[in-house]
Design a protein around this motif. Sequence first.
Motif, PDB file in Angstrom:
ATOM      1  N   LYS A   1     -81.123  60.611  59.083  1.00 59.09           N
ATOM      2  CA  LYS A   1     -82.301  60.164  58.341  1.00 59.09           C
ATOM      3  C   LYS A   1     -82.062  58.866  57.577  1.00 59.09           C
ATOM      4  CE  LYS A   1     -84.224  64.801  57.481  1.00 59.09           C
ATOM      5  NZ  LYS A   1     -84.689  65.724  56.423  1.00 59.09           N
ATOM      6  N   ASN A   2     -80.816  58.394  57.543  1.00 62.99           N
ATOM      7  CA  ASN A   2     -80.484  57.242  56.703  1.00 62.99           C
ATOM      8  C   ASN A   2     -80.080  56.002  57.476  1.00 62.99           C
ATOM      9  OD1 ASN A   2     -80.028  59.786  55.003  1.00 62.99           O
ATOM     10  ND2 ASN A   2     -80.003  58.172  53.463  1.00 62.99           N
ATOM     11  N   ILE A   3     -80.103  56.072  58.789  1.00 65.34           N
ATOM     12  CA  ILE A   3     -79.799  54.895  59.611  1.00 65.34           C
ATOM     13  C   ILE A   3     -80.932  54.730  60.626  1.00 65.34           C
ATOM     14  CG2 ILE A   3     -78.457  55.969  61.484  1.00 65.34           C
ATOM     15  CD1 ILE A   3     -77.233  52.924  59.562  1.00 65.34           C
ATOM     16  N   THR A   4     -81.408  53.499  60.818  1.00 69.35           N
ATOM     17  CA  THR A   4     -82.573  53.263  61.661  1.00 69.35           C
ATOM     18  C   THR A   4     -82.331  52.111  62.630  1.00 69.35           C
ATOM     19  OG1 THR A   4     -83.554  51.675  60.132  1.00 69.35           O
ATOM     20  CG2 THR A   4     -84.126  54.020  59.804  1.00 69.35           C
ATOM     21  N   GLN A   5     -83.207  52.009  63.615  1.00 63.22           N
ATOM     22  CA  GLN A   5     -83.124  50.902  64.558  1.00 63.22           C
ATOM     23  C   GLN A   5     -83.314  49.572  63.840  1.00 63.22           C
ATOM     24  OE1 GLN A   5     -85.800  51.248  67.896  1.00 63.22           O
ATOM     25  NE2 GLN A   5     -84.783  49.619  69.052  1.00 63.22           N
ATOM     26  N   ASP A   6     -84.191  49.550  62.846  1.00 56.42           N
ATOM     27  CA  ASP A   6     -84.407  48.338  62.050  1.00 56.42           C
ATOM     28  C   ASP A   6     -83.121  47.893  61.372  1.00 56.42           C
ATOM     29  OD1 ASP A   6     -85.927  46.371  60.327  1.00 56.42           O
ATOM     30  OD2 ASP A   6     -85.269  47.777  58.780  1.00 56.42           O
ATOM     31  N   ILE A   7     -82.422  48.821  60.735  1.00 58.59           N
ATOM     32  CA  ILE A   7     -81.162  48.491  60.059  1.00 58.59           C
ATOM     33  C   ILE A   7     -80.129  47.991  61.059  1.00 58.59           C
ATOM     34  CG2 ILE A   7     -79.169  49.538  58.885  1.00 58.59           C
ATOM     35  CD1 ILE A   7     -81.234  51.356  57.426  1.00 58.59           C
ATOM     36  N   LEU A   8     -79.994  48.684  62.170  1.00 55.42           N
ATOM     37  CA  LEU A   8     -78.984  48.329  63.160  1.00 55.42           C
ATOM     38  C   LEU A   8     -79.275  46.993  63.833  1.00 55.42           C
ATOM     39  CD1 LEU A   8     -78.426  51.882  64.665  1.00 55.42           C
ATOM     40  CD2 LEU A   8     -76.826  50.593  63.250  1.00 55.42           C
ATOM     41  N   SER A   9     -80.534  46.562  63.825  1.00 57.07           N
ATOM     42  CA  SER A   9     -80.881  45.268  64.419  1.00 57.07           C
ATOM     43  C   SER A   9     -80.400  44.101  63.545  1.00 57.07           C
ATOM     44  CB  SER A   9     -82.397  45.159  64.623  1.00 57.07           C
ATOM     45  OG  SER A   9     -83.069  45.021  63.379  1.00 57.07           O
ATOM     46  N   LYS A  10     -80.030  44.391  62.306  1.00 55.53           N
ATOM     47  CA  LYS A  10     -79.670  43.338  61.355  1.00 55.53           C
ATOM     48  C   LYS A  10     -78.166  43.174  61.172  1.00 55.53           C
ATOM     49  CE  LYS A  10     -83.991  44.128  58.872  1.00 55.53           C
ATOM     50  NZ  LYS A  10     -84.667  44.541  57.633  1.00 55.53           N
ATOM     51  N   ILE A  11     -77.391  44.057  61.793  1.00 56.12           N
ATOM     52  CA  ILE A  11     -75.955  44.041  61.553  1.00 56.12           C
ATOM     53  C   ILE A  11     -75.176  44.023  62.859  1.00 56.12           C
ATOM     54  CG2 ILE A  11     -76.115  45.219  59.331  1.00 56.12           C
ATOM     55  CD1 ILE A  11     -75.476  47.820  60.667  1.00 56.12           C
ATOM     56  N   GLU A  12     -73.976  43.453  62.773  1.00 54.55           N
ATOM     57  CA  GLU A  12     -73.021  43.518  63.876  1.00 54.55           C
ATOM     58  C   GLU A  12     -71.763  44.177  63.345  1.00 54.55           C
ATOM     59  OE1 GLU A  12     -71.891  40.202  66.931  1.00 54.55           O
ATOM     60  OE2 GLU A  12     -70.384  40.151  65.321  1.00 54.55           O
ATOM     61  N   CYS A  13     -71.387  45.287  63.950  1.00 52.32           N
ATOM     62  CA  CYS A  13     -70.219  46.021  63.503  1.00 52.32           C
ATOM     63  C   CYS A  13     -69.797  46.987  64.612  1.00 52.32           C
ATOM     64  CB  CYS A  13     -70.521  46.796  62.219  1.00 52.32           C
ATOM     65  SG  CYS A  13     -69.072  47.590  61.474  1.00 52.32           S
ATOM     66  N   SER A  14     -68.522  47.223  64.713  1.00 53.29           N
ATOM     67  CA  SER A  14     -68.045  48.164  65.732  1.00 53.29           C
ATOM     68  C   SER A  14     -67.286  49.353  65.134  1.00 53.29           C
ATOM     69  CB  SER A  14     -67.135  47.444  66.734  1.00 53.29           C
ATOM     70  OG  SER A  14     -66.037  46.851  66.088  1.00 53.29           O
ATOM     71  N   GLU A  15     -67.061  49.346  63.792  1.00 56.87           N
ATOM     72  CA  GLU A  15     -66.308  50.446  63.188  1.00 56.87           C
ATOM     73  C   GLU A  15     -67.093  51.042  62.023  1.00 56.87           C
ATOM     74  OE1 GLU A  15     -62.139  50.401  62.885  1.00 56.87           O
ATOM     75  OE2 GLU A  15     -61.897  48.576  64.078  1.00 56.87           O
ATOM     76  N   TYR A  16     -67.214  52.364  62.046  1.00 63.76           N
ATOM     77  CA  TYR A  16     -68.016  53.087  61.066  1.00 63.76           C
ATOM     78  C   TYR A  16     -67.205  54.250  60.491  1.00 63.76           C
ATOM     79  CZ  TYR A  16     -71.878  50.533  63.227  1.00 63.76           C
ATOM     80  OH  TYR A  16     -72.691  49.534  63.690  1.00 63.76           O
ATOM     81  N   VAL A  17     -67.399  54.505  59.200  1.00 64.49           N
ATOM     82  CA  VAL A  17     -66.715  55.596  58.507  1.00 64.49           C
ATOM     83  C   VAL A  17     -67.717  56.661  58.098  1.00 64.49           C
ATOM     84  CG1 VAL A  17     -65.434  56.254  56.424  1.00 64.49           C
ATOM     85  CG2 VAL A  17     -64.852  54.145  57.634  1.00 64.49           C
ATOM     86  N   VAL A  18     -67.349  57.915  58.309  1.00 67.74           N
ATOM     87  CA  VAL A  18     -68.124  59.040  57.797  1.00 67.74           C
ATOM     88  C   VAL A  18     -67.270  59.760  56.765  1.00 67.74           C
ATOM     89  CG1 VAL A  18     -69.222  61.239  58.318  1.00 67.74           C
ATOM     90  CG2 VAL A  18     -69.417  59.346  59.935  1.00 67.74           C
ATOM     91  N   SER A  19     -67.813  59.926  55.558  1.00 70.93           N
ATOM     92  CA  SER A  19     -67.087  60.564  54.470  1.00 70.93           C
ATOM     93  C   SER A  19     -67.734  61.904  54.138  1.00 70.93           C
ATOM     94  CB  SER A  19     -67.097  59.645  53.240  1.00 70.93           C
ATOM     95  OG  SER A  19     -66.479  60.271  52.144  1.00 70.93           O
ATOM     96  N   THR A  20     -67.194  62.967  54.700  1.00 71.21           N
ATOM     97  CA  THR A  20     -67.649  64.325  54.407  1.00 71.21           C
ATOM     98  C   THR A  20     -66.784  65.314  55.166  1.00 71.21           C
ATOM     99  OG1 THR A  20     -69.529  65.875  54.424  1.00 71.21           O
ATOM    100  CG2 THR A  20     -69.341  64.398  56.292  1.00 71.21           C
ATOM    101  N   ASP A  21     -66.709  66.540  54.647  1.00 67.68           N
ATOM    102  CA  ASP A  21     -66.039  67.603  55.396  1.00 67.68           C
ATOM    103  C   ASP A  21     -67.045  68.465  56.144  1.00 67.68           C
ATOM    104  OD1 ASP A  21     -67.225  69.064  53.373  1.00 67.68           O
ATOM    105  OD2 ASP A  21     -65.369  69.944  52.609  1.00 67.68           O
ATOM    106  N   GLY A  22     -68.338  68.118  56.042  1.00 71.40           N
ATOM    107  CA  GLY A  22     -69.364  68.853  56.764  1.00 71.40           C
ATOM    108  C   GLY A  22     -69.696  70.211  56.195  1.00 71.40           C
ATOM    109  N   SER A  23     -69.215  70.498  54.989  1.00 69.53           N
ATOM    110  CA  SER A  23     -69.407  71.836  54.432  1.00 69.53           C
ATOM    111  C   SER A  23     -70.824  72.093  53.945  1.00 69.53           C
ATOM    112  CB  SER A  23     -68.421  72.074  53.280  1.00 69.53           C
ATOM    113  OG  SER A  23     -68.629  71.144  52.240  1.00 69.53           O
ATOM    114  N   LYS A  24     -71.588  71.018  53.729  1.00 69.22           N
ATOM    115  CA  LYS A  24     -72.994  71.166  53.341  1.00 69.22           C
ATOM    116  C   LYS A  24     -73.855  70.294  54.239  1.00 69.22           C
ATOM    117  CE  LYS A  24     -72.323  72.237  48.434  1.00 69.22           C
ATOM    118  NZ  LYS A  24     -72.668  71.829  47.039  1.00 69.22           N
TER     119      LYS A  24
END
Length: 297
Positions: free
Chosen positions: A236-259
């Motif tokens: 819900k927090n990343i969109t095609q509009d946002i991705l059209s404005k950036i160039e990047c190949s590495e992404y970090v996810v910070s969570t243990d998925g517990s919630k």
Amino acid sequence: MKISFLQAGNGDCILLQGGGHHVVIDSGEECEELRNAIRDIRKAKETIDLLVITHYDSDHIKTIVSILTELSPEERKELIKEVWFNATKVGFKGNEKDLSANDAVMLGHLLLEADIPWVSELKRGTVKTISDECKLEVIDGGSIFEFDSQGGLLSNIKSDWNSPFKELEQYVDDDALDRSKTNEQSAVIVAHVNGKEILLPGDAVPSKLSEALDYYRKGEMAHFDLIKLPHHGSYKNITQDILSKIECSEYVVSTDGSKFCHPNKKMMMKIIKWSKKKEGSVMKFHLNYYDDLIKKM
């Protein structure tokens, strides 16, 4: 300078360190790694150059409140040189004690009692130079803390972990977006570290993150070496509009998925489908709880 995404349960805690300098961005709900780091900083008689709280959700604020509560006002002042945290310095009394709003109120009291320099209204364009190798730039200051009862109930708990990527592809869209008032308060920061650009958007909602990127890129493509995905990898927090404005190949996810079953596979598919990266580069997702999450997903 080294940047670390500490294991902070389902929350964020980012630590930048090098040459005797230390920056803490958020603290998680419970982060033993941060406790150990602060213990080492105090033992070395060093200080935290800057503490940043992007917004007041408990999975970003609670650990540092707990740590500072255990210290005397004098010890707090010796530990922290400056704080960025959107919160009014007046009107704390009378706020009801509810969920993470109580932590925000408590943090305010702890800072005021110790007379720690505090930027309580973070503005776009604010820059803090930590060292020759590191500076932080605010590209959206978020908004002032106001009490509400929304607390931590901000996400759809439906999981897509048990569905293969191929089956999920038909559902990749921007029809469901995060519009929560609490996440609207989240500051968006670019860390300039060792000549690299790192986007740290906290839990920013898509509309605010898109506006922040427009400010930062000034009509050009925004190039980042690393992006921490907003709201722990929620689709819900990343969109095609946002991705059209950036160039990047590495992404970090910070969570243990517990919630809330973050990160969402559909988020990953959005990035694979819509993102831009340098020619020849390989798309990478870094999970700070890889061993825990990969078995579930």
